[in-house]
Design an enzyme around this catalytic site. Sequence first.
Site, PDB file in Angstrom:
ATOM      1  CE  LYS A  14      40.675  42.603  42.041  1.00  0.00           C
ATOM      2  NZ  LYS A  14      42.062  42.980  41.601  1.00  0.00           N
ATOM      3  CB  ALA A  99      47.206  38.300  46.905  1.00  0.00           C
ATOM      4  CB  SER A 106      35.861  39.318  47.741  1.00  0.00           C
ATOM      5  OG  SER A 106      34.800  38.340  47.388  1.00  0.00           O
ATOM      6  CG  ASP A 138      39.309  46.162  43.784  1.00  0.00           C
ATOM      7  OD1 ASP A 138      39.250  47.040  42.921  1.00  0.00           O
ATOM      8  OD2 ASP A 138      40.621  45.350  44.211  1.00  0.00           O
TER       9      ASP A 138
END
Length: 294
Positions: A14, A99, A106, A138
Amino acid sequence: MPLSALYDLPAPAKLNLFLHVVGRRPDGYHLLQSVFTLIDWCDTLHVERRADGQISREDLGPALPEDDLCTRAARALQAASGSTLGAHIAIDKQVPWGAGLGGGSSDAATTLIALNRLWGLHWPRSRLLQLGLTLGADVPFFIGGHNAWVEGIGEQLTPIDLPPAAYAVLKPPVAVPTSAIFSSPLLTRDTPRTTIAVFLAQAKSFGKNDLQASAEAYSPQVVDGLEILKQNFGLSRMSGSGSAVFAPCDTIQQESSALPPIEWVRSLVEPGSDWIARYCNSLACHPLLGWCAD
């Protein structure tokens, strides 16, 4: 017959189109406003059911920490569901860590979605979302499956329709630890709240990333990446807590370069260097969106 394995499962990254820190809870968690968009830079997972209850992992690319997020996700789902089944998870890791692209989160989300089906649990999305939040802020976004307006600590998701877009994404060699960013004295925590309507009115240039100044102070490579993109695309921004930086490049003018867009983005970094350059397209939704009921 029950499924025994699921292969070639995508775990997309994302980008944070903006990221504002609007406050802080008494427990220390930061309150955010952001827009998350899915992109087609993906890890790939292969998940096989085990009858012995064991959770194992195989790294098909770079070696991951022994207790990575997908392994923790599998154990958390096993404990919460009471399932006696196990899993072997093989990961082809392509999205770099450190990053700000949500790669580990995910992976965890894809693991939960896959095992929900492989173990025959049939949990609704809402139940997976609750479990996902215990693994990381997340993770619920990737389980939710839609590009989203994100608030709270990451758990308040409002699906949002975004036009198709292309992005140049650079990942410097440095990995930026999230803890260093959120503990930085340069971090502002009082950006005024905004609304979806305000964002949509000026989406490409809206807002900023409140974590960016802290990351720039942490590593000059973040500054370098931002400057490379700004010189080539007119603007640049960091995703999440970094170190990846990106710029919209939907309107690449062919007269600016004889190279195709993908090759032009790759040409922004020195060949053979440890920098990663990717030309990414946005995704309208998560590829596994239909795998669990709402």
